[in-house]
Design a protein around this motif. Structure first.
Motif, PDB file in Angstrom:
ATOM      1  N   ILE A 186      65.572 157.613 -23.731  1.00 10.67           N
ATOM      2  CA  ILE A 186      66.304 157.414 -22.478  1.00 10.67           C
ATOM      3  C   ILE A 186      65.673 158.220 -21.355  1.00 10.67           C
ATOM      4  N   ALA A 187      65.268 159.446 -21.645  1.00 11.59           N
ATOM      5  CA  ALA A 187      64.645 160.290 -20.631  1.00 11.59           C
ATOM      6  C   ALA A 187      63.345 159.674 -20.124  1.00 11.59           C
ATOM      7  N   HIS A 215      68.779 153.478 -34.304  1.00  9.82           N
ATOM      8  CA  HIS A 215      69.865 153.682 -33.340  1.00  9.82           C
ATOM      9  C   HIS A 215      70.824 152.510 -33.199  1.00  9.82           C
ATOM     10  N   GLU A 231      73.001 152.258 -24.863  1.00 13.74           N
ATOM     11  CA  GLU A 231      72.686 153.460 -24.093  1.00 13.74           C
ATOM     12  C   GLU A 231      71.431 153.269 -23.241  1.00 13.74           C
ATOM     13  N   ARG A 284      63.715 159.684 -31.264  1.00 13.37           N
ATOM     14  CA  ARG A 284      64.924 160.308 -30.725  1.00 13.37           C
ATOM     15  C   ARG A 284      65.457 159.515 -29.541  1.00 13.37           C
ATOM     16  N   LEU A 285      66.753 159.198 -29.575  1.00 14.73           N
ATOM     17  CA  LEU A 285      67.370 158.405 -28.522  1.00 14.73           C
ATOM     18  C   LEU A 285      67.329 159.118 -27.179  1.00 14.73           C
ATOM     19  N   ASP A 286      67.598 160.402 -27.161  1.00 12.45           N
ATOM     20  CA  ASP A 286      67.608 161.134 -25.893  1.00 12.45           C
ATOM     21  C   ASP A 286      66.229 161.146 -25.249  1.00 12.45           C
ATOM     22  N   ALA A 287      65.189 161.245 -26.071  1.00  7.94           N
ATOM     23  CA  ALA A 287      63.817 161.239 -25.543  1.00  7.94           C
ATOM     24  C   ALA A 287      63.466 159.860 -24.991  1.00  7.94           C
ATOM     25  N   LYS A 337      64.098 156.583 -17.905  1.00  5.08           N
ATOM     26  CA  LYS A 337      64.545 156.980 -16.567  1.00  5.08           C
ATOM     27  C   LYS A 337      63.378 157.479 -15.723  1.00  5.08           C
TER      28      LYS A 337
END
Length: 224
Positions: free
Chosen positions: A18-19, A41, A48, A13-16, A22
């Motif tokens: 990136i999180a 992705h 991103e 998962r892209l959001d995971a 960070k």
């Protein structure tokens, strides 16, 4: 000295991804995006992740005829990766064309022998000699082709560093002293790889799958 740790962000998962990037940003020096991530992705995902503000290592392990690999290399110029991998097994002409097609600020490094392979795997593939011998042969070929460096296990990096003094050496398959090997057959600790001459330390699961990724990254960083 900049932090040599590149976190392998091979999450579905892209959001995971990136999180996580960070969260550990202050304890790693770059982010490695592999084939799994890129297939899921694409360029969008790379853009991103790049917003996190760390150098991007595209671990695509390109391996095809020279013209095809050169075209693929040109297609990722816009992503401005700090490092891109190709397979040394593609031969000298392929490596030369890949380097010629790469961006000015992109280091092109050739994968020698995957860290999931050992001597028995070499024999099964009809390769003479040990995994260590094969890694040295392919490293010599990569140097002759004008590449920036190679990817090898921590078991070979010391010997290759002696033959290629100004090479750029990426070492994956690293595990902390108390870490599980998983599918890695030729793993060493991050500190051992760094002491042997590694330029970049690729670390994935020991950080990404830790209960506390920040604490895990900080602990590994502290050993260097």
């Amino acid at each position: 000295m900049s932090n040599p740790i590149y976190l392998a962000l091979d999450l579905p998962r892209l959001d995971a991804a990136i999180a996580l990037a960070k969260k550990v940003k202050g304890h790693v020096g770059g982010l490695k995006l592999g084939l799994e991530f890129f297939c899921a992705h694409g360029h969008h995902g790379v853009h991103e992740v790049a917003k996190v503000g760390l150098p991007i290592f595209l671990d695509l392990k390109l391996h095809d005829i020279p013209n095809t690999v050169a075209g693929a290399m040109q297609s990722i110029h816009v992503l401005e990766p700090a490092i891109v991998t190709i397979h040394a097994g593609g031969g000298r002409a392929m490596m030369e064309d890949a380097k010629a097609a790469a961006g000015e600020h992109t280091k092109v490094v050739a994968v020698t022998v995957l860290t999931s392979l050992d001597d028995s795997d070499m024999a099964a593939m009809g390769v003479g000699g040990s995994a260590h011998d094969q890694a040295l042969r392919l490293a010599d070929l990569a140097q002759e082709a004008g590449l920036d460096g190679i990817v090898c296990s921590g078991h070979e990096v010391g010997a290759i560093h002696k033959r290629w003094k100004n090479g750029y050496f990426v070492v994956p398959g690293l595990r902390p002293a108390d870490g599980k090997l998983g599918d890695q057959k030729r793993a060493v600790t991050p500190r051992a790889a760094r002491d042997a001459g590694a330029s970049v330390l690729v670390i994935g699961r020991p950080i990404s799958r830790a209960e506390d990724p920040v604490a895990a990254a900080r602990a590994i960083e502290a050993t260097l």
